[in-house]
Motif scaffolding. Sequence first.
Motif, short mmCIF file in Angstrom:
data_model
loop_
_atom_site.label_atom_id
_atom_site.label_comp_id
_atom_site.label_asym_id
_atom_site.label_seq_id
_atom_site.Cartn_x
_atom_site.Cartn_y
_atom_site.Cartn_z
N MET A 176 8.93 15.83 7.07
CA MET A 176 7.63 15.19 7.27
C MET A 176 7.03 14.71 5.95
SD MET A 176 7.25 14.89 10.43
CE MET A 176 5.57 14.25 10.40
N GLN A 177 7.68 15.04 4.84
CA GLN A 177 7.29 14.46 3.55
C GLN A 177 8.17 13.28 3.19
OE1 GLN A 177 7.58 18.31 1.46
NE2 GLN A 177 5.46 18.03 0.80
N PHE A 178 9.50 13.44 3.27
CA PHE A 178 10.34 12.35 2.79
C PHE A 178 10.56 11.24 3.82
CE2 PHE A 178 13.82 15.28 4.28
CZ PHE A 178 14.56 14.41 5.09
N MET A 179 10.33 11.51 5.09
CA MET A 179 10.55 10.48 6.10
C MET A 179 9.30 9.67 6.42
SD MET A 179 13.71 10.30 7.13
CE MET A 179 13.62 9.50 8.75
N THR A 180 8.14 10.25 6.25
CA THR A 180 6.92 9.61 6.74
C THR A 180 6.11 9.00 5.60
OG1 THR A 180 5.60 11.64 6.60
CG2 THR A 180 6.84 11.28 8.63
N PRO A 181 5.32 7.97 5.90
CA PRO A 181 4.50 7.34 4.86
C PRO A 181 3.29 8.20 4.51
CG PRO A 181 4.06 6.33 6.99
CD PRO A 181 5.19 7.30 7.20
N PRO A 182 3.03 8.42 3.23
CA PRO A 182 1.83 9.18 2.86
C PRO A 182 0.57 8.36 3.08
CG PRO A 182 2.97 8.38 0.90
CD PRO A 182 3.84 8.03 2.07
N ASN A 183 -0.42 8.94 3.72
CA ASN A 183 -1.72 8.30 3.94
C ASN A 183 -1.57 6.87 4.48
OD1 ASN A 183 -3.20 10.56 2.84
ND2 ASN A 183 -2.59 9.85 0.81
N PRO A 184 -0.95 6.71 5.66
CA PRO A 184 -0.61 5.36 6.13
C PRO A 184 -1.80 4.51 6.56
CG PRO A 184 -0.10 6.98 7.82
CD PRO A 184 -0.45 7.75 6.58
N THR A 185 -3.00 5.10 6.64
CA THR A 185 -4.17 4.29 6.99
C THR A 185 -5.03 3.94 5.78
OG1 THR A 185 -5.54 6.24 7.47
CG2 THR A 185 -4.24 5.31 9.29
N LYS A 186 -4.70 4.50 4.62
CA LYS A 186 -5.46 4.20 3.40
C LYS A 186 -4.75 3.08 2.66
CE LYS A 186 -7.26 8.92 2.88
NZ LYS A 186 -8.67 8.59 3.11
N LEU A 187 -5.21 1.86 2.86
CA LEU A 187 -4.42 0.70 2.47
C LEU A 187 -5.16 -0.25 1.54
CD1 LEU A 187 -2.83 0.04 5.98
CD2 LEU A 187 -1.81 1.20 4.03
N ALA A 188 -6.07 0.28 0.75
CA ALA A 188 -6.82 -0.58 -0.16
C ALA A 188 -5.90 -1.30 -1.14
CB ALA A 188 -7.86 0.25 -0.92
N ALA A 189 -4.84 -0.64 -1.58
CA ALA A 189 -3.94 -1.27 -2.54
C ALA A 189 -3.23 -2.46 -1.94
CB ALA A 189 -2.92 -0.25 -3.05
N VAL A 190 -2.92 -2.39 -0.65
CA VAL A 190 -2.31 -3.53 0.05
C VAL A 190 -3.33 -4.65 0.19
CG1 VAL A 190 -1.33 -4.31 2.24
CG2 VAL A 190 -0.66 -2.08 1.30
N ARG A 191 -4.48 -4.29 0.70
CA ARG A 191 -5.52 -5.28 0.96
C ARG A 191 -5.97 -6.00 -0.30
NH1 ARG A 191 -10.89 -2.45 1.71
NH2 ARG A 191 -10.50 -2.33 -0.55
N ASP A 192 -6.21 -5.24 -1.38
CA ASP A 192 -6.85 -5.82 -2.54
C ASP A 192 -5.99 -6.84 -3.26
OD1 ASP A 192 -8.90 -4.13 -1.89
OD2 ASP A 192 -8.67 -2.79 -3.61
N ARG A 193 -4.67 -6.74 -3.12
CA ARG A 193 -3.81 -7.73 -3.77
C ARG A 193 -3.50 -8.92 -2.87
NH1 ARG A 193 1.62 -7.73 -3.19
NH2 ARG A 193 1.83 -8.29 -5.38
N GLY A 194 -4.09 -8.93 -1.67
CA GLY A 194 -3.90 -10.06 -0.78
C GLY A 194 -2.71 -9.94 0.14
N ALA A 195 -2.05 -8.78 0.17
CA ALA A 195 -0.89 -8.58 1.04
C ALA A 195 -1.33 -8.36 2.49
CB ALA A 195 -0.07 -7.40 0.55
N LYS A 196 -0.40 -8.55 3.44
CA LYS A 196 -0.69 -8.44 4.87
C LYS A 196 0.36 -7.58 5.56
CE LYS A 196 -3.75 -11.71 3.99
NZ LYS A 196 -5.16 -11.33 3.70
N ILE A 197 -0.06 -6.94 6.64
CA ILE A 197 0.82 -6.10 7.46
C ILE A 197 0.77 -6.59 8.90
CG2 ILE A 197 1.28 -3.77 8.30
CD1 ILE A 197 -0.29 -2.75 5.81
N LEU A 198 1.93 -6.91 9.44
CA LEU A 198 2.03 -7.32 10.85
C LEU A 198 2.99 -6.36 11.56
CD1 LEU A 198 2.37 -10.99 12.13
CD2 LEU A 198 3.49 -9.08 13.27
N VAL A 199 2.51 -5.74 12.61
CA VAL A 199 3.29 -4.76 13.37
C VAL A 199 3.42 -5.24 14.80
CG1 VAL A 199 3.42 -2.34 14.14
CG2 VAL A 199 2.41 -2.90 11.90
#
Length: 572
Positions: A424-447
């Motif tokens: 549950m540490q090496f397989m899963t994303p840490p803090n998957p809803t805290k995404l300021a670093a993605v947002r602030d650089r202009g990146a996008k996530i489509l699921v």
Amino acid sequence: MHTRFQPPRAGQAGLVLLAALATLAGCGADDDAVQPAQLSPARPAAFSGTCDTMQARLAGLADTTITAAQDIAAGTLTVGGQPVPAHCRVTGRMLERTSAVDGNSYAIGFEMRLPLAWNGRFFHQGNGGIDGSVVPATGSSGGGPLTHALHQGFAVLSSDAGHAGALGPTFGIDPQARLDYGYQAAIKLTPMAKSLIGTAYGRGPDRSYFGGCSNGGRHVFNAFTRMPEQYDGYLAGAPGFNLPKAAVANIFGAQRYASVATNPADLSTGFTAAERATVAAAVLARCDALDGATDGLVQDVQACQAAFTLAADVPTCSGDRDGSCLSAAQKTAIAPIFSGAVTGSGAPVYTRFPFDAGIGAGGIAFWEFTAPVALDSGAVGFIFGVPPQDPATFNGPAWSLAADIGQLVTSINASSATYTESAMQFMTPPNPTKLAAVRDRGAKILVYHGVSDAIFSAKDSMAWMRGVAAEHADAAAFARLFLVPGMGHCSGGPATDQFDALGALVAWVEHGQAPTQLLASARGAGNPGGVNAEVPAGWAANRSRPLCPYPQVARYSGSGSLDAASSFACRP
């Protein structure tokens, strides 16, 4: 505890959920959001030099051995009946080593396909299952794709995530192989791939994307949480970002099916194809019209979960099982699979699974009846569990059907001096809803996620999206989830499962065109991307639908063909 309540009227569930998301966003921990940058479009470039010199030119890559560089002529590969342009295929391996734990040889095997006419973009392809194979680096998404990243001119990377397929799940006995599979191989490959691209084209990529489905979708979630500075766009299909939990839940399901199987050696006799078709018909009878059209698709997923119950809406057999009903024992056994796996003490293991019309599709059987004993047993036993099982004595089917679910949950959360990170540490994303670093650089996530996915629940992706909205007031500006009604795991089912999610993501990242819908079509007879045998006979072969950003629903506009996307609109 799950509380029963009156089914909402058609449309009401979407309005309630949309209001809830707005409320969550309003009180998010990240209300003072910065204005994200608008990333510029990628610039095309031509291949520098010749492919046959690439092996020598790449000799200086750190910790990397290039094994071959081969010209691939235009048309050698095709997608949707169209030729894939000429490209250079480079193969290699990174960080070769011999394990001190199991004595096996390991390396991160990879291939890169480099178009001679490059669009300036890099696509890191996350692969499925337990990896172990360098599959062709094409970058596909959506069922029976009509295009993919390589076809569109991306430089595409594929890898085995650090282990050879011949080892099967026993690679998990090696601690480093576990970590590479979980997240470290992708981190190690990224700078190497960008350097390789720089050699091939005289400069690095302007825009970088990471995409994949299933375990590949899990790789995507790890990418945007562990190295958000490296990629501009993230495309995750059916993301198994809680894969260890889902694997244990699937074993839980196998035990439930075994309890009502008429043939103990065949779990499918616990819930036959005819019985699944009966349940699918009952779901449609209760839920099909909730979106305004009786068309064989349950668009209003939330309203359906409130309206449908296995106990009340599926006939209970008064005599022998004949496919038209479920016995009382079957209902008792099967209902907990959908309400969510639990341990013997009642502690939740994984999320609920939604009822959907795709439950009767042929592809469901593999995930429900074969995967738990043939795949999930080995994954939990060797890759996720601490300590791993002994391969000399391990019997997957017997082990999984006799396993204590609570002990499996403990094992996937355990670590040791040898295995320093739990699954549950090496397989899963840490803090998957805290995404300021993605947002602030202009990146996008489509699921995107099929509602009838039988191994990774669409409800897990829905909960993730709600969590992002709770954390970020501007969540929809950088992250969107698209549900695909009827679709199974990554593709298939009675669904419109053919769509170009990558094109939509590029338009969003590089041109600021946020996707208000994805245009999807069925793959009936004559489809150039491959025919889906699950398309119902009453549908037009090219039926189309808008896939809507969650929690919006594709609702019938009141007139027009039920086979045309133009007759539907994305609304609450």
